[in-house]
Design a protein around this motif. Sequence first.
Motif, PDB file in Angstrom:
ATOM      1  N   VAL B 101       0.741  -4.270   4.176  1.00 37.40           N
ATOM      2  CA  VAL B 101       1.937  -3.886   3.420  1.00 37.40           C
ATOM      3  C   VAL B 101       2.293  -5.022   2.475  1.00 37.40           C
ATOM      4  CG1 VAL B 101       4.346  -3.164   3.560  1.00 37.40           C
ATOM      5  CG2 VAL B 101       2.773  -2.554   5.404  1.00 37.40           C
ATOM      6  N   THR B 102       2.397  -4.703   1.181  1.00 38.26           N
ATOM      7  CA  THR B 102       2.749  -5.731   0.195  1.00 38.26           C
ATOM      8  C   THR B 102       3.958  -5.281  -0.627  1.00 38.26           C
ATOM      9  OG1 THR B 102       1.352  -4.847  -1.578  1.00 38.26           O
ATOM     10  CG2 THR B 102       0.324  -6.411  -0.073  1.00 38.26           C
ATOM     11  N   THR B 103       4.624  -6.270  -1.231  1.00 35.49           N
ATOM     12  CA  THR B 103       5.660  -5.961  -2.222  1.00 35.49           C
ATOM     13  C   THR B 103       5.356  -6.722  -3.503  1.00 35.49           C
ATOM     14  OG1 THR B 103       7.022  -7.777  -1.379  1.00 35.49           O
ATOM     15  CG2 THR B 103       7.560  -5.566  -0.605  1.00 35.49           C
ATOM     16  N   GLN B 104       5.822  -6.177  -4.614  1.00 38.01           N
ATOM     17  CA  GLN B 104       5.786  -6.912  -5.856  1.00 38.01           C
ATOM     18  C   GLN B 104       6.983  -6.490  -6.697  1.00 38.01           C
ATOM     19  OE1 GLN B 104       2.173  -5.658  -8.225  1.00 38.01           O
ATOM     20  NE2 GLN B 104       1.818  -4.549  -6.335  1.00 38.01           N
ATOM     21  N   GLN B 105       7.432  -7.428  -7.530  1.00 35.92           N
ATOM     22  CA  GLN B 105       8.603  -7.157  -8.357  1.00 35.92           C
ATOM     23  C   GLN B 105       8.191  -6.379  -9.599  1.00 35.92           C
ATOM     24  OE1 GLN B 105      11.527 -10.504  -8.530  1.00 35.92           O
ATOM     25  NE2 GLN B 105      11.532 -10.006 -10.709  1.00 35.92           N
TER      26      GLN B 105
ATOM     27  N   ASN C   4       4.440 -12.507   5.487  1.00 37.63           N
ATOM     28  CA  ASN C   4       5.399 -13.263   4.666  1.00 37.63           C
ATOM     29  C   ASN C   4       4.754 -14.398   3.877  1.00 37.63           C
ATOM     30  OD1 ASN C   4       7.576 -11.680   5.688  1.00 37.63           O
ATOM     31  ND2 ASN C   4       7.408 -12.846   7.580  1.00 37.63           N
ATOM     32  N   SER C   5       3.507 -14.183   3.475  1.00 40.24           N
ATOM     33  CA  SER C   5       2.841 -15.150   2.614  1.00 40.24           C
ATOM     34  C   SER C   5       2.628 -14.516   1.235  1.00 40.24           C
ATOM     35  CB  SER C   5       1.496 -15.550   3.209  1.00 40.24           C
ATOM     36  OG  SER C   5       0.614 -14.445   3.186  1.00 40.24           O
ATOM     37  N   LEU C 109       3.997  -8.435   3.438  1.00 36.98           N
ATOM     38  CA  LEU C 109       5.028  -8.230   4.462  1.00 36.98           C
ATOM     39  C   LEU C 109       4.400  -8.086   5.834  1.00 36.98           C
ATOM     40  CD1 LEU C 109       7.697  -5.732   3.070  1.00 36.98           C
ATOM     41  CD2 LEU C 109       7.718  -8.218   3.073  1.00 36.98           C
ATOM     42  N   LEU C 110       3.241  -7.438   5.871  1.00 39.06           N
ATOM     43  CA  LEU C 110       2.593  -7.175   7.156  1.00 39.06           C
ATOM     44  C   LEU C 110       1.095  -7.050   6.949  1.00 39.06           C
ATOM     45  CD1 LEU C 110       2.830  -6.346  10.186  1.00 39.06           C
ATOM     46  CD2 LEU C 110       3.083  -3.993   9.411  1.00 39.06           C
ATOM     47  N   TYR C 111       0.335  -7.833   7.685  1.00 40.51           N
ATOM     48  CA  TYR C 111      -1.126  -7.693   7.685  1.00 40.51           C
ATOM     49  C   TYR C 111      -1.558  -7.650   9.134  1.00 40.51           C
ATOM     50  CZ  TYR C 111      -6.070  -8.645   7.246  1.00 40.51           C
ATOM     51  OH  TYR C 111      -7.426  -8.568   7.346  1.00 40.51           O
ATOM     52  N   LYS C 112      -2.001  -6.487   9.524  1.00 41.98           N
ATOM     53  CA  LYS C 112      -2.380  -6.305  10.916  1.00 41.98           C
ATOM     54  C   LYS C 112      -3.864  -6.007  10.973  1.00 41.98           C
ATOM     55  CE  LYS C 112      -1.547  -3.422  14.935  1.00 41.98           C
ATOM     56  NZ  LYS C 112      -2.855  -2.797  15.004  1.00 41.98           N
ATOM     57  N   SER C 113      -4.577  -6.866  11.611  1.00 43.23           N
ATOM     58  CA  SER C 113      -6.015  -6.687  11.745  1.00 43.23           C
ATOM     59  C   SER C 113      -6.275  -5.607  12.785  1.00 43.23           C
ATOM     60  CB  SER C 113      -6.626  -8.013  12.188  1.00 43.23           C
ATOM     61  OG  SER C 113      -8.012  -7.941  12.104  1.00 43.23           O
ATOM     62  N   GLY C 114      -7.235  -4.744  12.486  1.00 44.57           N
ATOM     63  CA  GLY C 114      -7.483  -3.621  13.388  1.00 44.57           C
ATOM     64  C   GLY C 114      -8.553  -3.933  14.413  1.00 44.57           C
TER      65      GLY C 114
END
Lengths: 121, 121, 121
Positions: B101-105, C4-5, C109-114
């Motif tokens: 999940v990512t965000t960008q402005q 959060n990177s 926001l979220l990186y979940k390895s499967g």
Amino acid sequence: MENNSTAIQLSIFISSTDKKGITVLYEDIVFEAKKAGLSGATVLKGMLGYGASSIIHSYKFWELAEKLPTVIQLIDEEEKILKFFESIRPTLESMRYGCLVTTQQVNVLLYKSGQKRMFDL
Amino acid sequence: MENNSTAIQLSIFISSTDKKGITVLYEDIVFEAKKAGLSGATVLKGMLGYGASSIIHSYKFWELAEKLPTVIQLIDEEEKILKFFESIRPTLESMRYGCLVTTQQVNVLLYKSGQKRMFDL
Amino acid sequence: MENNSTAIQLSIFISSTDKKGITVLYEDIVFEAKKAGLSGATVLKGMLGYGASSIIHSYKFWELAEKLPTVIQLIDEEEKILKFFESIRPTLESMRYGCLVTTQQVNVLLYKSGQKRMFDL
């Protein structure tokens, strides 16, 4: 556009069935972008979604309506992008079911102009 | 969202076959986004790709599984986007095959609300 | 990638019919990205568009050529993305019909390895 320069990505979110007169709107925008000399255009059709009219459209019923969320992405220098947006703004503002237009800054790592072919549209 | 304002684009990368209970996950997220009042959602299905589980999925075998990389794009004000993300976070974290999940402005040039129709879903 | 990177999204705009030798270029890039250990790749095929060669390609004629604008999206840490881009740059520069490669910064926001499966490709 130059390599290692900054450019603007314009994203236009409309419906695949929006029309300008009798022309499909996303086709009209792509042809206008080409006339305006923008470097490229990509039309992506979604398989589900909803927009400013809050009606959910699904690929499941495409045989009935094919009314699907559609994104047109255009990338070029800021000045050209904004000038092009102003030229299509009246059309977008007249759309009955709403639309969303965003910009975001991108870095161009590589822009390679291709060789034209004999039967260029 | 106002014209000429700043907004956030949330991109959720999952697989087209991810499920929440018996519901397809991307459908669930789109319906939840609408309930949360987000301005719009677009689901784009890829034709090839791999994700956090490092398994490459291809459109070539879609008849067997239709397991394809899928991106859900949601755009709205930062506060609404982050609140929505927190509401679906537990679901995403419980997915077996990973997600991103990512965000960008983005800058909103035009947001035009559409006219609702009689049979709004 | 950490939650959060900051990461980089690399977007490669080519044609669905571009080839590297006898391999479809977008397939080659996805397999190379996986070999390079990038976190994921998504290939989106457009339904209309034009690129650096300024030829408009449409889904309407896909039965004839299926030559459509194609975007490959890769997201990972800046260093890995740029190293990967340099590794495929000679291939992209040798393409006859042009291409466009952009980067933009995103927040993870979220990186979940499967969980890997038994028959990982």
